[in-house]
Design an enzyme around this catalytic site. Structure first.
Site, short mmCIF file in Angstrom:
data_model
loop_
_atom_site.label_atom_id
_atom_site.label_comp_id
_atom_site.label_asym_id
_atom_site.label_seq_id
_atom_site.Cartn_x
_atom_site.Cartn_y
_atom_site.Cartn_z
N GLY A 1 0.80 -1.21 0.00
CA GLY A 1 0.00 0.00 0.00
C GLY A 1 0.84 1.26 0.00
O GLY A 1 1.99 1.28 -0.46
N HIS A 2 0.25 2.32 0.55
CA HIS A 2 0.86 3.66 0.53
C HIS A 2 2.17 3.69 1.30
O HIS A 2 3.12 4.35 0.88
CB HIS A 2 -0.15 4.64 1.13
CG HIS A 2 0.23 6.08 0.99
ND1 HIS A 2 0.33 6.70 -0.24
CD2 HIS A 2 0.50 7.03 1.91
CE1 HIS A 2 0.66 7.98 -0.06
NE2 HIS A 2 0.76 8.20 1.22
N PHE A 3 2.22 2.99 2.42
CA PHE A 3 3.43 2.94 3.24
C PHE A 3 4.12 1.59 3.04
O PHE A 3 4.18 0.74 3.93
CB PHE A 3 3.10 3.17 4.72
CG PHE A 3 2.74 4.60 5.02
CD1 PHE A 3 3.73 5.57 5.12
CD2 PHE A 3 1.42 4.98 5.21
CE1 PHE A 3 3.41 6.90 5.40
CE2 PHE A 3 1.09 6.31 5.49
CZ PHE A 3 2.09 7.26 5.58
#
Length: 300
Positions: free
Chosen positions: A277-279
């Protein structure tokens, strides 16, 4: 953690030191590790995190590189003056990071840029392209197509007419459930690697009295980055910097079009994608750190 063609420097220490620097009347916190005379890597964090997001990456690089990870004003352990006392904008965030690096005598570096780190880092690179040995892009964009439609829909009215009504969906980005969502979305295949400390740490800092005003100001000023995208793209096309893209493909905010822009403008760009995901660092640290070490061995 394995190194890729980058043996440790003799006597290298990977312990992280925690420092503060006086910059433009602010107390700026930064993490540092690695040999003082080694090639420099600057880690630029995203929203709503801080240099805390690099707590595991720093020692994975510091045997061979000098690693610097600052907290921007309003984030982490740095000063967080009210918007009346500090003009929060991405130009100002870049000014602070630039002043920090110059104060440390650092004139040559690679930039790791995630989320907010993208517009901060692109400003630094465009101002001083001769200083940049390479760009490491992790879920940061330089084109409007890089935004998912739902994210763009939330911000468009706020940027056009800032008022209490248009602020409501944007304020949702400060909520605890949204912070947790940013870490968990797209990370299901390695959910057991996600530490709850990440979103609880970020949320505790977001919830400080008055911090919502700081974050809402920066979210409003994010439109300045959209306006700067042509300049960022011109920098990439004209300068052809060394670029490594390490991308979480399940990002709920940034798209494949954002990822693919870099190779379109700089054909030599090296791209690695992950089921993340984003992180992405939270679930794919070994793979990302290995890719970074291989990249830096060639360019730093």
């Amino acid at each position: 953690m394995h190194a890729v063609n980058t043996p440790a420097r003799p006597g290298a220490r990977t312990e992280v030191a925690y420092h503060r620097a006086a910059i433009q009347g602010l107390d700026i916190f930064y993490r540092e590790a690695g040999p003082a005379d080694a090639p420099v890597v600057v880690l630029l964090h995203g929203f709503p995190s801080s240099s805390h997001m690099f707590r595991n990456l720093i020692p994975a690089l510091a045997d061979r590189y000098r690693v610097i990870a600052p907290d921007y004003p309003g984030f982490g352990q740095s000063s967080a003056p009210a918007p009346e006392a500090f003009a929060y904008s991405f130009d100002k965030l870049a000014d602070v990071v630039e002043a920090l690096l110059e104060g440390l005598g650092i004139r040559r570096y690679a930039l790791y840029m995630q989320d907010y780190g993208g517009p901060v880092g692109f400003r630094l690179a465009a101002r001083h392209p001769e200083r940049v040995t390479g760009l490491i892009v992790q879920n940061a964009v330089a084109n409007l197509e890089g935004f998912h439609a739902n994210a763009a829909a939330a911000f468009g009215p706020y940027w056009t007419d800032r008022n209490a009504e248009t602020e409501k969906p944007v304020r949702g980005f400060l909520a605890a459930e949204t912070t947790r969502f940013q870490y968990e979305h797209g990370s299901s295949t390695r959910a057991d690697r996600l530490s709850p400390d990440t979103w609880t740490h970020d949320q505790a800092l977001l919830d400080r009295p008055g911090n919502d005003r700081i974050q809402l100001e920066l979210l409003y000023r994010y439109q300045d980055n959209v306006g700067a995208y042509p300049a960022f793209q011109a920098y990439l096309k004209d300068r052809q910097p060394n670029i490594l893209v390490v991308w979480g493909d399940n990002d709920p905010f940034f798209t494949a079009e954002g990822r693919d822009l870099f190779k379109a403008l700089v054909p030599a760009t090296e791209v690695h994608t992950y089921d993340a995901g984003h992180f992405a660092l939270e679930t794919h640290l070994p793979e990302i750190a290995g890719a970074i070490r291989g990249f830096l061995a060639r360019v730093a």
